[in-house]
Design an enzyme around this catalytic site. Structure first.
Site, PDB file in Angstrom:
ATOM      1  N   SER A  83       0.856  -1.179   0.000  1.00 60.71           N
ATOM      2  CA  SER A  83       0.000   0.000   0.000  1.00 60.71           C
ATOM      3  C   SER A  83       0.893   1.230   0.000  1.00 60.71           C
ATOM      4  CB  SER A  83      -0.933  -0.050   1.211  1.00 60.71           C
ATOM      5  OG  SER A  83      -1.767   1.092   1.225  1.00 60.71           O
ATOM      6  N   HIS A 104      -2.843  -0.753  -3.395  1.00 60.83           N
ATOM      7  CA  HIS A 104      -3.965   0.176  -3.307  1.00 60.83           C
ATOM      8  C   HIS A 104      -3.760   1.290  -4.317  1.00 60.83           C
ATOM      9  CE1 HIS A 104      -4.839  -1.024   1.148  1.00 60.83           C
ATOM     10  NE2 HIS A 104      -4.984  -2.012   0.289  1.00 60.83           N
ATOM     11  N   ASP A 138      -5.051  -4.323   5.820  1.00 59.55           N
ATOM     12  CA  ASP A 138      -5.326  -5.146   4.644  1.00 59.55           C
ATOM     13  C   ASP A 138      -4.219  -6.180   4.473  1.00 59.55           C
ATOM     14  OD1 ASP A 138      -6.501  -6.125   2.389  1.00 59.55           O
ATOM     15  OD2 ASP A 138      -5.919  -4.467   1.082  1.00 59.55           O
TER      16      ASP A 138
END
Length: 843
Positions: free
Chosen positions: A16, A43, A135
């Site tokens: 991310s 992401h 996540d």
């Protein structure tokens, strides 16, 4: 040619914010011809064109592709998620789908990892790199549950360490390393993992090492895994050996001696939690069509007991909730049985699995196992997945339970034990099947997994169909007496102490005093037994035949089974009280219902000394018949009938029965209160999640902006390098060049322009008409305007005041998009040519 789904091992990589650099280090560290495929998820802003594939291609010779839907997965290839997509793996191909929300908290890494766990099982590999949030944690847990390999970046090396830290804190990471080291660590594992597919070879001493490891696990967890299949144990131990780069089981046993935390990790590794909603749909169809309607019809009468079910090895709860959902659906199809209820007891050995099941929360990936109708009716969508509906949650009671050692649930209508016994030895399987038969009510049903059967106990169960794994309980069983009830075994150290105690109690006397004391004890002391905290009889003194008798069936030396039926209940209560309070309990005038009736006094005494017997209980029986006769004589003298004594005993029994009912009612009320508190806690947690939604959305946006910033920074670096290259190229040509914008202001120039026009860095932006030069070219400004108007090329030879000559070329400045954005003027020094021309003319 298509590839088999499991023919290629796939490494899922999630990152991310701040993940661009570690991703590059990871990909750069992959050796040539590794034989693995790599799927990268980051992401991204759904509206932003991704540059990740282009950036990764610069650090590796492997092909890097942006993933396409239904694209076959090839080895030694990197696949990158496209913007505004969720990426999963299935059937040896990549699958793209639109994310459920445009904004908010999306978990694309969890989605990918969960699909890898389902697709590849213990061959899946998950890697979590820098990023904010959590996540990837649930996805790594799914891979870990299936026996796959999980890695996380060292938090101190990550620009944003939240994602690696959350994964590590969840206990689902096998290896913590730097991104550049991870490919080597991954490729170091397959040889060990591949070896476990056929079973790890057993060198000399491995059996002793395995026994030692199981002993350490037993001492640490109080759970005995000796009855598991050896291949299962060896495979799981082999994985942990590979993670720590240990080559022999003896080395790993020595490592465990020094690392108790590794024992906890190994125990979790042994607990294989493979489950899903409505797994094997055909079995669930038969259950709804042929099992549940029959059971509901039997319980349709008013006052009939609640249907009771036991899901053994429930893992994270999907099987138990599936049964509850199926029951609700069949009730809706059969409204005449709407008054029937179902109580499900769901048990598992893993406390972590039970905690997950109790929460009733599941990742978004369950949408692949449930129909949209079931998902909408029985679940509530949350930012991090789905929450089971309260009416379904209230039907299930979860508890940590060891099916090998703990007593079973009884008076059941359904037992679901699917794909649990495949990990047990044949001896243990033969012991559990009769136990399940005993636990079921007449006409109950048993559900087994596709690879499980009732084995030799064919007389105990009748299959629903020849190939079915659904069975009805048989009432013509010929082997019911073969039931062996589980009892928790005491640690080896306590057993040894007991043996020493017994040896001391039976040791020959050393002198006359010892002989006399022993004779007096045998002759005048009351009968007594010594029991442990579970009620198992350790030692018997005197004649206890009037109070204890062996139960029918397999020998069982437990006080709760052997005690005379008329004293069994009060004795059990007294034994529990004495053990908990570490005190003595007196039971007076208990009547033995034999011929002739007699009365007994019982003393239950918790043993505190010597230390070797600490925790045990001494039960002493004293015959009170003579005292009873004296009381009867006194009552006759006083004119009181013997019936009064009998009435008093009846009242005492009724009081005991009422006390038991009250205790049972209190237990149920406490259980209901616990469920209400748990429900309240879940509601508060839900409110907390709703309050943090805006924070999560901001965090998601920040991660996307960080990703874009990283990509743009890389692009800026490239542009700066290209600009430097162009500047060096222009300077190396030794041609004075001047760039003007559409307003004829100076935009850029080369260093050779200083010979022609007096320019400095501060002159950028100045109009051409204000520049002083040595050119004898008053029409320069007019010619530039004409070139801009006509877009025609202009070239002239112009002299300077210092007697030099230049070829001045004026041409339009065209961008890559073919847009005119000013003019370019070049000045080529032709002085030498002009001098030569002049000398030739004079000659």
């Amino acid at each position: 040619m298509s590839l088999a789904p499991r023919s290629i091992r796939i490494v899922g990589v999630g990152a991310s914010a701040g993940g661009l650099e570690p991703l590059g280090q990871f990909v750069a560290g992959i050796p040539a011809l590794s034989g693995l495929a790599y799927v990268v998820v980051q992401h991204m802003d759904p509206r932003h064109k991704a540059l990740l594939g282009e950036l990764l291609q610069r650090v590796t010779s492997m092909p890097v592709h942006e993933a396409r839907n239904a694209q076959r997965i090839e080895p030694d290839t990197v696949y990158v998620i496209p913007p505004d997509s969720e990426l999963t793996v299935g059937g040896g191909a990549l699958h793209l789908a639109k994310p459920p929300r445009l904004r908010g908290r999306r978990l694309p890494i969890d989605v990918l990892f969960s699909s890898l766990a389902r697709e590849l099982g213990d061959r899946a590999v998950g890697v979590v790199l820098s990023g904010m949030g959590d996540d990837g944690t649930l996805g790594l847990q799914a891979i870990k549950t299936q026996g796959g390999l999980t890695l996380a970046q060292q938090p101190d090396s990550a620009q944003f360490d939240a994602m690696p830290k959350n994964a590590i804190a969840a206990g689902c990471v096998d290896i913590v390393a730097l991104p550049g080291e991870m490919p080597t660590r991954i490729l170091g594992i397959p040889s060990a993992l591949a070896m476990t597919d056929e079973g790890v070879p057993e060198p000399a001493g491995s059996a002793a090492a395995l026994s030692h490891i199981l002993g350490l696990l037993h001492a640490r967890t109080r759970h005995d895994l000796a009855d598991y299949k050896p291949n299962t144990l060896v495979r799981r131990i082999g994985r942990r050996m590979a993670v720590h780069s240990l080559h022999t089981m003896a080395d790993y046993a020595a490592f465990l001696n020094e690392n108790t935390q590794e024992l906890d990790l190994l125990f979790k590794e042994m607990l294989i939690g493979v489950t899903a909603f409505f797994r094997d749909p055909d079995i669930w169809k038969d259950l709804k069509d042929q099992i549940l309607p029959v059971l509901l019809a039997r319980h349709a009468a008013p006052g009939a007991p609640t249907l009771r079910a036991w899901v053994a090895g429930c893992s994270s709860g999907e099987e138990a909730y599936s049964l509850a959902i199926a029951f609700v659906e069949i009730l809706e199809a059969m409204p005449q049985h709407a008054s029937c209820t179902l109580q499900i007891f769901a048990t598992d050995l893993s406390s972590d699995a039970i905690a997950t099941a109790r929460s009733g929360r599941f990742a978004s990936a369950i949408a692949q196992d449930l129909t949209p109708e079931r998902l909408a009716r029985f679940f509530t969508e949350r930012p991090d997945g789905y929450q089971i509906d309260k009416r379904i949650r209230d039907m299930v009671l979860f508890a940590q339970h060891d099916v090998i050692l703990d007593p079973p649930f009884t008076r059941l209508d359904i037992i679901s034990c699917r794909n649990l016994m495949i990990y047990f030895s044949a001896v243990l399987q033969r012991r559990l099947i009769p136990l399940f038969h005993y636990s079921l009510r007449p006409g109950g049903a048993l559900l087994l997994g596709n690879s499980e059967t009732v084995g030799r106990a064919q007389a105990l169960f009748i299959p629903l169909s020849p190939k079915s794994r659904l069975f009805w309980r048989s009432e013509n069983a010929t082997a019911v007496d073969a039931v062996v009830f589980p009892t928790r075994r005491r640690p080896a150290a306590r057993s040894a102490a007991q043996e020493l105690t017994l040896a001391a109690l039976n040791s020959p006397p050393a002198n006359l005093q010892s002989v006399a004391d022993q004779l007096i004890l045998q002759t005048f002391s009351p009968p007594a037994v010594l029991v442990n905290e579970d009620g198992d009889i350790i030692y018997i003194s005197g004649r206890t035949g009037r109070y204890l008798e062996p139960a029918a069936g397999k020998a069982n030396w437990n006080i709760h089974v052997m005690a005379h039926p008329s004293i069994r209940t009060p004795l059990a209560i007294a034994l529990r009280t004495a053990s908990q309070d570490r005190s003595s309990v007196e039971l007076r005038s208990l009547v033995l219902d034999d011929e002739p009736a007699s009365v007994v006094d019982i003393t239950v005494h918790a043993v505190l000394q010597p230390p070797s017997l600490d925790g045990m209980v001494m039960i002493v029986f004293r015959d009170a018949a003579s005292a009873s006769r004296r009381r009867r004589r006194r009552t006759r003298v006083k004119g009181v009938a013997n019936d009064d004594v009998e009435d008093e005993l009846v009242r005492a029994r009724e009081e005991i029965r009422a006390l038991r009912e009250e205790t049972k009612s209190s237990h149920e009320e406490l259980q209901a209160a616990n469920e209400e508190l748990q429900s309240t806690n879940e509601e508060l947690q839900s409110a907390n999640e709703e309050l943090t939604t805006s924070k999560e959305e901001a965090q998601s946006m920040n991660e996307e902006l960080q990703t874009i910033n990283g990509e743009l920074q890389s692009k800026l670096d490239d542009l700066a390098l290209a600009q430097s290259d162009m500047q060096n190229l222009l300077n190396s040509t030794d041609i004075a060049t001047l760039f003007l914008d559409n307003n004829f202001n100076v935009r850029r120039f080369t260093e050779q322009m200083a010979r022609v026009v007096h320019l400095r860095e501060g002159d950028i932006g100045r109009p051409l008409s204000e520049l002083a030069s040595t050119l004898i070219y008053p029409q320069l400004h007019a010619d530039v305007k004409e070139t801009m108007r006509t877009l025609a090329f202009s070239e002239k030879q112009i002299a300077t005041t210092d007697e030099r000559w230049y070829t001045v070329r004026i041409m339009p400045y065209r961008t890559l998009a073919n847009v005119i954005q000013g003019v370019v003027i070049t000045f080529v020094d032709i002085t030498a040519a002009k001098v030569l021309e002049s000398s030739l003319r004079k000659g």
